[in-house]
Design an enzyme around this catalytic site. Structure first.
Site, PDB file in Angstrom:
ATOM      1  N   GLN A  67       0.673  -1.343  -0.030  1.00  0.00           N
ATOM      2  CA  GLN A  67      -0.073  -0.105   0.025  1.00  0.00           C
ATOM      3  C   GLN A  67       0.773   1.311   0.092  1.00  0.00           C
ATOM      4  O   GLN A  67       0.701   2.013  -0.613  1.00  0.00           O
ATOM      5  CB  GLN A  67      -1.333  -0.389   1.172  1.00  0.00           C
TER       6      GLN A  67
ATOM      7  N   HIS B 186       1.611   2.644  -3.394  1.00  0.00           N
ATOM      8  CA  HIS B 186       0.551   3.798  -4.505  1.00  0.00           C
ATOM      9  C   HIS B 186       1.001   5.141  -4.168  1.00  0.00           C
ATOM     10  O   HIS B 186       0.321   6.050  -5.098  1.00  0.00           O
ATOM     11  CB  HIS B 186      -0.252   3.046  -3.552  1.00  0.00           C
TER      12      HIS B 186
ATOM     13  N   GLU C 252      -8.483   1.130   6.228  1.00  0.00           N
ATOM     14  CA  GLU C 252      -9.477   0.991   4.647  1.00  0.00           C
ATOM     15  C   GLU C 252      -9.637  -0.442   4.648  1.00  0.00           C
ATOM     16  O   GLU C 252      -9.939  -1.340   4.619  1.00  0.00           O
ATOM     17  CB  GLU C 252      -8.619   1.580   3.517  1.00  0.00           C
ATOM     18  N   HIS C 253      -7.833  -1.446   4.996  1.00  0.00           N
ATOM     19  CA  HIS C 253      -7.405  -2.785   4.362  1.00  0.00           C
ATOM     20  C   HIS C 253      -6.856  -2.906   6.250  1.00  0.00           C
ATOM     21  O   HIS C 253      -5.887  -2.532   6.546  1.00  0.00           O
ATOM     22  CB  HIS C 253      -6.600  -2.709   3.951  1.00  0.00           C
TER      23      HIS C 253
ATOM     24  N   ASP D  75      -6.639  -6.806  -3.953  1.00  0.00           N
ATOM     25  CA  ASP D  75      -7.192  -5.819  -4.473  1.00  0.00           C
ATOM     26  C   ASP D  75      -7.111  -6.295  -6.245  1.00  0.00           C
ATOM     27  O   ASP D  75      -7.848  -4.832  -6.586  1.00  0.00           O
ATOM     28  CB  ASP D  75      -5.787  -4.686  -4.745  1.00  0.00           C
TER      29      ASP D  75
ATOM     30  N   HIS E 231     -54.210  16.052   6.614  1.00  0.00           N
ATOM     31  CA  HIS E 231     -53.863  14.352   6.763  1.00  0.00           C
ATOM     32  C   HIS E 231     -54.665  13.357   7.646  1.00  0.00           C
ATOM     33  O   HIS E 231     -55.686  12.069   7.277  1.00  0.00           O
ATOM     34  CB  HIS E 231     -52.596  14.453   7.327  1.00  0.00           C
TER      35      HIS E 231
HETATM   36  N1  HSO Z   1      -4.757  -1.257  -3.033  1.00  0.00           N
HETATM   37  C1  HSO Z   1      -5.761  -0.376  -3.628  1.00  0.00           C
HETATM   38  C2  HSO Z   1      -6.312  -0.576  -5.064  1.00  0.00           C
HETATM   39  C3  HSO Z   1      -5.515  -0.854  -5.367  1.00  0.00           C
HETATM   40  N2  HSO Z   1      -4.431  -1.802  -5.861  1.00  0.00           N
HETATM   41  C4  HSO Z   1      -5.422  -0.965  -7.213  1.00  0.00           C
HETATM   42  C5  HSO Z   1      -3.733  -2.033  -6.760  1.00  0.00           C
HETATM   43  N3  HSO Z   1      -4.768  -1.722  -7.984  1.00  0.00           N
HETATM   44  C6  HSO Z   1      -7.103   0.683  -2.755  1.00  0.00           C
HETATM   45  O1  HSO Z   1      -8.104   0.447  -1.777  1.00  0.00           O
HETATM   46 ZN    ZN Z   2      -3.874  -1.409  -4.059  1.00  0.00          ZN
END
Ligand code: HSO
Ligand code: ZN
Length: 458
Positions: free
Chosen positions: A279, A282, A347-348, A381, A440
């Site tokens: 994560q 990202h 989230e995860h 994912d 009413h």
């Molecule tokens: N972890 C991201 C979603 C994603 N991961 C897309 C890889 N590609 C958000 O939940």
């Molecule tokens: Zn991801």
């Protein structure tokens, strides 16, 4: 490659200043950026009044794409199908397998909680709920540094399963060639288009930003207005979605990705280190946290992180994310780790433990819970089946993954029998008089040919 040290914060729940350290990890409630919001508002207003002309102008300015008309930016079903030839057989097979597993999961969601229902009460009146799909939805797919074909599947498949009439996808083409990327300016991403074809998207328009949100919400001469807009985007897209909410529905405002691993020390340290990276890679603002009652294990994961980091192509992003927002937290016990996890509402949430079923009942707030050492978040994912569009930034306290239910709405159904009208009439009339609403009361009483004894009269 040799190991590099990393400034990844580490603290323990037994520390005297634990709460202060923990506050540094929790996301501060996000103050909407006034400048971004103002820019999004101006673009929306312009698209609302000038329609296609404004969309073309912003596409030229922000995406550096010069098109003669919005129609020239549209990709229909047949062209989408052709994009399947532009990807490798292995890519196509992976997209199709993922799509199939997602479809099966979301069909189950439809069966279990997405169907109409009704019952008859003792007076033979019918009460129920009718579930209908949305007519038209717009899916926003980012096209810049993060163009994710998997997100196309995650948005379009539940919409398709719900029975949405028309799915329009917007995706900008890259304005510039990002460092190290293969895409050129204005180039359409074949994997994104192939995913759209496989998921059953009806039309794609290569526009993005607040102007695309405006076009979907208000409609233009070329783009018909939709009923709901889903999908992640940058800060301008998020601001625009917030602003059009009410005129159209939106799914959520998704922030940077987050992972929290709750480990008992039984999973190989390298596996957990890689999950934290998954994560972190990202976004510099993504968050990866490890909670564990075993101090020795925390050291082993730190060692794995330092050893593996230099091997990662996105090591700079991972390092920035881990150093900026990551943490290794030593807890007194697994029970305490569960409590801390509930406070974060990630989230995860990975429960990387020998007996994950023991801890799962203690976990109340998380977008998705991944149980056991073999369940890497990355499987979820892409292809396990559940949706990867999930509540971030603690919003798992009150919201849920994107699902079939986001593409449906419910209407109540009431059919009162003659006998039911005699029973309900006095109740409604009594309450209506109490509210001073005589029409009413009359509407209820007029339907009672024989007034039961003691009923309210006008
Ligand atoms: N972890 C991201 C979603 C994603 N991961 C897309 C890889 N590609 C958000 O939940
Ligand atoms: Zn991801």
């Amino acid at each position: 490659m040799s190991a590099e040290t990393i400034a990844l914060r580490q603290f323990a729940t037994t520390d005297a200043d634990f709460e202060a350290a923990f506050a540094g990890v929790l996301r501060p409630s996000e103050a909407a950026d006034a400048a971004i919001d103002a820019a999004a508002a101006a673009i929306l207003a312009d698209v609302r009044t000038r329609g296609d002309a404004a969309v073309l102008e912003y596409t030229r300015r922000f995406d550096r794409l010069d098109a003669p008309s919005v129609a020239a930016l549209e990709i229909g079903r047949s062209e989408l199908q052709q994009s399947l030839a532009a990807i490798t057989p292995a890519q196509r097979a992976a997209l199709e397998s993922a799509a199939e597993r997602l479809r099966i999961f979301h069909e189950r969601q439809l069966e279990v909680s997405g169907r109409s229902w009704s019952y008859r009460d003792a007076d033979d009146s019918l009460l129920g709920q009718k579930v209908t799909p949305l007519d038209r939805v717009g899916i926003y797919v980012p096209g810049g540094k993060a163009a994710y074909p998997s997100s196309v599947l995650m948005n379009a498949i539940p919409a398709k399963v719900a029975g949405v009439g028309e799915i329009v996808m917007v995706v900008p083409t890259p304005a510039a060639v990002p460092a190290g990327a293969t895409a050129a300016r204005g180039e359409r991403n074949p994997l994104v288009l192939a995913a759209a074809a496989i998921a059953g998207v009806d039309r794609v328009v290569t526009i993005g930003g607040a102007q695309a949100v405006g076009a979907l919400a208000y409609g233009t001469a070329t783009i018909r207005a939709v009923d709901k807009i889903t999908g992640p985007g940058n800060a301008y897209v998020a601001a625009a979605k917030r602003r059009v909410f009410g005129l159209v529905g939106i799914d959520m405002i998704a922030g940077p990705s987050e992972i929290l691993v709750l480990a008992d020390g039984s999973t190989p340290a390298d596996w957990v280190a890689m999950d934290l990276f998954s994560q972190a890679e990202h976004d510099e603002l993504a968050q990866s946290i490890l909670l564990c009652p075993d101090a020795g294990y925390l050291s082993r994961v730190r060692e794995a992180i330092e050893r593996l980091l230099p091997t990662m192509p996105r090591s700079a992003v991972i390092r920035a994310s881990l150093e900026g927002r990551g943490a290794l937290i030593h807890t007194r016990s697994m029970e305490e780790a569960c409590e801390i996890s509930n406070r974060i509402a990630p989230e995860h949430l990975e429960v990387s433990a020998r007996d994950p079923g023991r801890w799962e009942p203690l976990l109340r707030h998380a977008g998705a819970i991944f149980l056991g050492a073999y369940t890497s978040e990355s499987l979820g994912d892409y292809c396990a089946g559940p949706n990867h569009v999930l509540p971030t930034a603690g919003t798992a306290r009150f919201s849920s993954p994107l699902g079939v239910y986001d593409f449906q709405k419910r209407s109540s159904i009431i059919e009162v029998s003659e006998r039911g009208a005699r029973v309900l009439g006095p109740i409604a009339a009594e309450l209506a008089f109490g509210e001073g609403l005589h029409a009413h009361a009359q509407a209820a009483l007029l339907r009672m040919p024989e007034l039961p004894e003691g009923a309210a009269t006008v």
